[in-house]
Design a protein around this motif. Sequence first.
Motif: not given
Length: 655
Positions: A76-78, A210-213, A294-297
């Motif tokens: 959902e976040v993705y 994903a390349g970091g925060i 996790i969805g954002l990453a």
Amino acid sequence: MIVNNDSGFSIVDYVVFGSSLVASFVIGVYTAFAGNKQKTTEDFYFGNRDMNIVAVAMSLASTFLSGVGLLGVPAEVYRNGVSYVILLLAETVTALLAIFLFIPFFYNLRMTSVYEYFEHRFSVSIRRFACLLFVTNMLLYMSLVLYAPALALSQVTGMPIWSSILVGGLVCTIYTSLGGMEAVIWTDAFQMTVMLIGVITVLVNGIISAGGIDQVIAANTDTGRLRITFDPDPTIRHSFWSLLIGGIFIVMPFSLNQATVQRYLSVKNKRQAQKMFAIQFPTIIIWWMMLVSIGLAAFAYYQGCDPLMTGRIERTDQVVQLFVLDTLGYLKGLPGLFTAVVYSGTLSSVSSGVNSIVVVLTEDFIRPLRDLKIQTLEDEQKVMRLTKGLSFIVGFTAIGLAFVASALGRGLIQFCWSIDGMCGGPLLGLFFSGMILTYVNSKGIAVGVVAGLATTFWIGIGAIFYAAPQTPLPLSANLCMNGSNFLQENFATSVLWMNETFRNATITFDQDIESLGYEYSYDKQEIVPISILVGINRIYGVSYQYYGLIGFLVTITVASIVSIATGRQDTSKIPDRFFLFRSFSKNSKAETKIRKTYSTATEIQLIGVCIAALMMACFVGFWTSRQVVRTYIKYPIIPPEIVDKDVWKMLDDLN
């Protein structure tokens, strides 16, 4: 980021996954036979009312963090952004009410089945109706919990759906049938530990991959995924208001159902029950934030090479498992660990559902109808055998419904999700009317609940056939595919920003974008799906988050009106403990003050309910009228080389 397609599920992963299932089974069976503690139904239902509060807290948390949530929240976040996190505010409100109101109330009643309350407050018919509503809702929920993760996992790991459903269903059915609540709690605690280890591993490795925060934040900020809308429009699927206000009425019924109340009563005393819930609450908060992260990453990792657009997955809810395979597939065993995490969530939810349904069926139907009284140890053993056999029946019923879901496909999943909101609101209205609205009688609440169910089912089922299109956030595959035909074919499911769409899709100058199911919104200055909802059909566009609120308001309003018309409930013969604030101890000065305030407030409750209903009716009427009279000005298609938001704005101003 260009992703690797070579990752997959190895033999080591299957071993790790299988070991987790075996461990859950062994813990449940061992608990059933160790110490020979299960001598009474109290032991089977509540674990002898002497369970460890940390284990119970972990069990309660894992019960409602099912495999559907583990896969669904990050997906959902993705797809739609971080706004889902607002549900944590609704969870906070519910937790405070549970700790300070619901737990003391139900602990004072000390009833085996929570629905027994309705017989004392209203009538035996209301009790059985509420039980049937709960059993139906829980069975459908369990079938979804078994089927949805099996579907998602099968399409990325190759595991057959039928085997996933059968293995998960059999494991939890057997140990729940043998061990009762104690087996459920200790296996849930183990499964929660597995879930935490797996989710933390995926989160940390995912952010690094994903390349970091900073990269995760930047990628999601650029596409609007960290934006939360405060627009009060009830048709917006997820806004601050729908997730907060509507979310409260979705989350709160869980704190009053049989599975939760059984855990309230499985510890030594009321104080420990409150501590247990206080421990469970931050666990939910932390867990929810990790799933959102996790969805954002995952979005940052797949930015520019979306697996849905490239055909690597068929649905967004498969993105999490693919993310695990792509980022952890080179480490044999870790994808298997995450699969074990998903199934741990499934097992904990299904085992709790089986146990709670068995208690309700035994105590609310079988024992009263067959007049089974427990007076001797032999009577206890007879009822124990009955409950264990019933556990197998309920478990196999859930497995069967999951197979039906697999045959009917996605439509049933959508229907089952809607069922949860449709049933929860009227049930909450039933509890609210019984505990707080002292004047509501059995006739009033019967008509009220039926009206609430009819309203929510009308809207929920109508929404399936007249679904309101939603505008998803942008996705892109331009870093791994450049075929314009591909983008055009997937236009309906992968909306890009307006300029990207017209530059990449092969659209002739005389072709109308409406033929693709889209129109230009001059309010939002972007391309949006064409709305097919007009007139009264606009009600089907209301966010599903409001289903619980609508069902609750309709139930208490109709119940109040019918009760006043047919004669208020005579409360002189009903003990004070069956009303929420009257149940407080008279020895406390603070609680005595609450009792006096409550007594005065009772006389104006109906006025407040009617005002709330009137305000809601005015709001819905105004909103529907506004939507009906609104007109959209249609402009001819403009060549793609001059398509620009500033041009649209200029034309709008000229008009």
